[in-house]
Design an enzyme around this catalytic site. Structure first.
Site, PDB file in Angstrom:
ATOM      1  N   CYS A 152      -0.724  -5.064   6.424  1.00 51.06           N
ATOM      2  CA  CYS A 152      -0.649  -4.103   7.414  1.00 51.06           C
ATOM      3  C   CYS A 152       0.198  -4.388   8.736  1.00 51.06           C
ATOM      4  O   CYS A 152       0.915  -3.684   9.115  1.00 51.06           O
ATOM      5  CB  CYS A 152      -2.055  -3.437   7.619  1.00 51.06           C
ATOM      6  N   CYS A 173       0.900  -1.292  -0.025  1.00 53.11           N
ATOM      7  CA  CYS A 173      -0.026  -0.108  -0.073  1.00 53.11           C
ATOM      8  C   CYS A 173       0.876   1.225  -0.071  1.00 53.11           C
ATOM      9  O   CYS A 173       0.294   2.335  -0.240  1.00 53.11           O
ATOM     10  CB  CYS A 173      -0.899  -0.113   1.225  1.00 53.11           C
TER      11      CYS A 173
END
Ligand code: FES
Length: 141
Positions: free
Chosen positions: A104, A34
């Site tokens: 994440c 990301c």
């Protein structure tokens, strides 16, 4: 339910957010998936115990929550104990996180490794045998 109560708790009230002035180790990594960035600061005493740890991230809520819980698990442990904590254990501490958010949760682990590498490098010790290879795609320089 998409996010557990535990995760929401660490997202709303994250622990160990911030900066340590003159840290013994500093790490910064970017997430290959990301592009979000995580910075990690550690203070280490002469017994190689992590006496303080702080993080700062531009990552999402899942990154904040996993880093919050990871830092609470690492604080007070020796570097070698801290490096043994797996991503799975961090996720288990939050009960679970959505599968699309697992990438994440890797940020905290990689940033800690990066900070520990910095700590050893500053002391003239080769960190690679201790820390292992930090995912180059995640390393941000
Ligand atoms: Fe980037 Fe979660 S989407 S850290």
């Amino acid at each position: 339910m998409l996010y557990t109560e535990k995760l929401m708790e660490h997202f709303t009230n994250p622990k160990n957010v911030g900066v340590i002035e003159n840290p013994d180790g500093f790490g910064e990594v970017g997430n290959a998936k990301c592009g979000d960035i995580m910075q990690m600061y550690i203070s280490v005493n002469d017994k190689e115990e992590i006496t303080d740890i702080k993080f700062k991230t531009f990552g999402c809520g899942a990154a904040i929550a996993t880093s919050s819980v990871a830092t609470t698990m690492v604080k007070g442990k020796t570097i070698r104990e801290a490096l043994k904590i797996t991503n799975k254990e961090v996720i288990e501490a939050l009960e679970e996180i959505p599968a699309v958010k697992v990438h994440c949760s890797v940020l905290a682990e990689q940033a800690l490794k990066s900070a520990v590498s910095d700590y050893y490098t500053k002391r003239g010790i080769d960190p690679t045998p201790i820390v292992g290879i930090i995912d180059e795609s995640a390393a941000h320089h």
